[in-house]
Scaffold this active site. Structure first.
Site, PDB file in Angstrom:
ATOM      1  CE  LYS A  85      -4.334  -1.772   0.747  1.00 32.27           C
ATOM      2  NZ  LYS A  85      -4.165  -3.148   1.086  1.00 32.27           N
ATOM      3  CD  GLU A 107     -10.637   3.678  -0.786  1.00 31.52           C
ATOM      4  OE1 GLU A 107     -10.448   4.904  -0.897  1.00 31.52           O
ATOM      5  OE2 GLU A 107      -9.908   2.811  -1.318  1.00 31.52           O
ATOM      6  CB  SER A 375       0.318  -8.200  -0.954  1.00 35.56           C
ATOM      7  OG  SER A 375      -0.461  -9.088  -0.172  1.00 35.56           O
TER       8      SER A 375
HETATM    9  C1  LIG Z   1      -5.022  -4.265   0.706  1.00 34.90           C
HETATM   10  C2  LIG Z   1      -4.271  -5.507   0.642  1.00 34.90           C
HETATM   11  C3  LIG Z   1      -4.461  -6.444  -0.404  1.00 34.90           C
HETATM   12  C4  LIG Z   1      -5.520  -6.296  -1.459  1.00 34.90           C
HETATM   13  O1  LIG Z   1      -5.383  -5.205  -2.303  1.00 34.90           O
HETATM   14  P1  LIG Z   1      -4.909  -5.303  -3.818  1.00 34.90           P
HETATM   15  O2  LIG Z   1      -5.267  -3.971  -4.367  1.00 34.90           O
HETATM   16  O3  LIG Z   1      -5.645  -6.425  -4.477  1.00 34.90           O
HETATM   17  O4  LIG Z   1      -3.453  -5.551  -3.812  1.00 34.90           O
HETATM   18  C5  LIG Z   1      -3.650  -7.565  -0.442  1.00 34.90           C
HETATM   19  N1  LIG Z   1      -2.707  -7.790   0.506  1.00 34.90           N
HETATM   20  C6  LIG Z   1      -2.502  -6.931   1.530  1.00 34.90           C
HETATM   21  C7  LIG Z   1      -1.467  -7.254   2.539  1.00 34.90           C
HETATM   22  C8  LIG Z   1      -3.270  -5.765   1.637  1.00 34.90           C
HETATM   23  O5  LIG Z   1      -3.049  -4.933   2.665  1.00 34.90           O
END
Ligand SMILES: *Cc1c(COP(=O)(O)O)cnc(C)c1O
Length: 407
Positions: A85, A107, A375
């Site tokens: 993020k 949001e 992620s």
């Molecule tokens: C917000 C989030 C996601 C999902 O968001 P994408 O826009 O699909 O990447 C995935 N993994 C983590 C750790 C998140 O915080």
């Protein structure tokens, strides 16, 4: 530069009052894309504030365990605030500075994007308001706590199902009343143009690094790249590094209790989603015949969303990206294995990508490599994970804490 359409998908379906704001935003976005100094400023910020470049970790123990492809993990968890993020919010923060605005709104669902935005606002000295469904405010107290301590105002949204989609609607309503001094920091590769394209651009830093790193560490490109898909930003981020290569791209959606049930959030896998226009863009939505959004479910709050990036809808339709869905139960199993084999705690969202990679790695050759985009880190999920393990000492801890506040 595109008009905001990716095949049939995307566009900018915005209320007339926001027209001028979007003209300004598109102009500012065009300027930063043309300005090499902007990207350099962005890279410097990410290097000095957010641990970039993030490592590509060779997972030797997991690779040996499955006895097939060599598994590499792209470590977006090591970003500041613990997920990819940061790549998006820091980029938009620099854009806001250039536009001369002083206030940001966002949001948030699980609260991760809210915390990242509040962090960015503190760093840049912006006033910050975060819209969050009342239900999510209750479920995600630790993130609400940090947003407030970082100086943001958190507004609980009481409309509709009181979750993410309602928070998005409320953020747009705010923007309409304060267009002059406010920028809406959209959290993923969805929403009206230019958000999908702009957020994808900031997240492309993941794929650019991963491409270079795998060549350096493995000597050739991977056969497959896996990423979990909520709105789609981490997936598009890593996929962009390999779009023009002979590399299979696999997006993994939230299968929840199974895609044959109605408790999941799979839009591309299965046949529950249909084309629609909502929240400013056209994509595949989980909705009923009247266009009312359905309730979705995932153990991972960040994947629990009704829409999907128009960019991924197009890449799925053209066959460039293969979509899969995995269940909550499979996620918990893969999480345990990853912790115990590698000493790494992936977020519940990220673990969806691990599950699918684990299903396939063993059938591949040891001369091949695969990359899993991690992620984010799983520390934030301690309440959900401990609850799923039904861990007795954790329960005792929670009960003792509660008693401490009752007396
Ligand atoms: C917000 C989030 C996601 C999902 O968001 P994408 O826009 O699909 O990447 C995935 N993994 C983590 C750790 C998140 O915080």
């Amino acid at each position: 530069m595109s008009t905001g359409y990716f095949g049939n998908w995307g566009g900018a379906f915005i209320p007339e009052v926001l027209h001028e704001t979007f003209v300004q935003l598109n102009k500012a976005y065009k300027e930063i894309r043309a300005d090499k100094a902007f990207w350099q400023e962005y890279l410097d910020l990410m290097m000095n504030y957010s641990c970039r470049p993030t490592p590509l970790t060779y997972a030797k123990n997991l690779s040996d365990h499955f006895g097939g492809a060599q598994i590499f993990i792209k470590r977006e968890d090591l970003n500041h605030t613990g997920a990819h993020k940061a790549n998006n919010v820091m980029g938009q923060g620099l854009l806001v500075k250039r536009m001369g605005k002083k206030r940001v709104i966002a949001e948030t669902g699980a609260g991760q994007h809210g915390v990242a935005t509040a962090t960015m606002a503190a760093r840049f000295g912006f006033d910050c308001t975060i819209y969050m469904g009342e239900e999510d405010v209750e479920r995600q107290r630790p993130n609400v706590f940090w947003m407030e301590k970082l100086g943001a105002t958190v507004v609980p949204v009481t409309d509709g199902s009181r979750t993410l989609k309602d928070a998005i609607n409320e953020a747009f309503r705010d923007w309409v009343t304060r267009m002059d001094d406010t920028h809406y920091v959209f959290g993923t590769v969805c929403g009206p143009h230019p958000f999908p394209e702009m957020v994808a651009w900031f997240q492309s830093i993941i794929g650019t690094e991963a491409h270079e790193q795998i060549l350096k560490q493995f000597g050739k490109l991977p056969s497959r790249v896996y990423a979990c898909v909520g709105g789609g930003s981490n997936a598009i981020g890593v996929f962009q590094g390999f779009l023009d290569d002979e590399v299979e791209l696999v997006g993994v959606e939230a299968g929840g209790k199974g895609i044959e049930t109605d408790q999941h959030a799979a839009r591309m896998k299965g046949n529950r989603a249909s084309p629609g226009v909502a929240q400013g863009y056209k994509t595949m939505f989980l909705q009923d015949d009247d266009g009312q959004m359905l309730d979705t479910h995932s153990i991972a709050a960040g994947l629990d969303y009704v829409g999907i990036s128009p960019i991924l809808a197009e890449l799925g339709e053209s066959g460039r990206v293969r979509f899969e869905a995995v269940t909550d139960a499979e996620v918990l199993e893969a999480l345990t294995l990853t912790m115990q084999k590698e000493g790494i705690i992936p977020a519940l969202e990220s673990t969806h990508g691990f599950v699918q990679a684990f299903k396939e790695a063993g059938q591949m050759s040891p001369d091949e490599a695969i990359i899993i985009n991690m992620s984010g880190r799983g520390d934030k999920d301690i309440f959900t994970i401990a609850h799923s393990y039904d861990d007795p000492s954790w329960k005792e801890f929670i009960v003792k804490r509660a008693r401490m506040y009752q007396s």
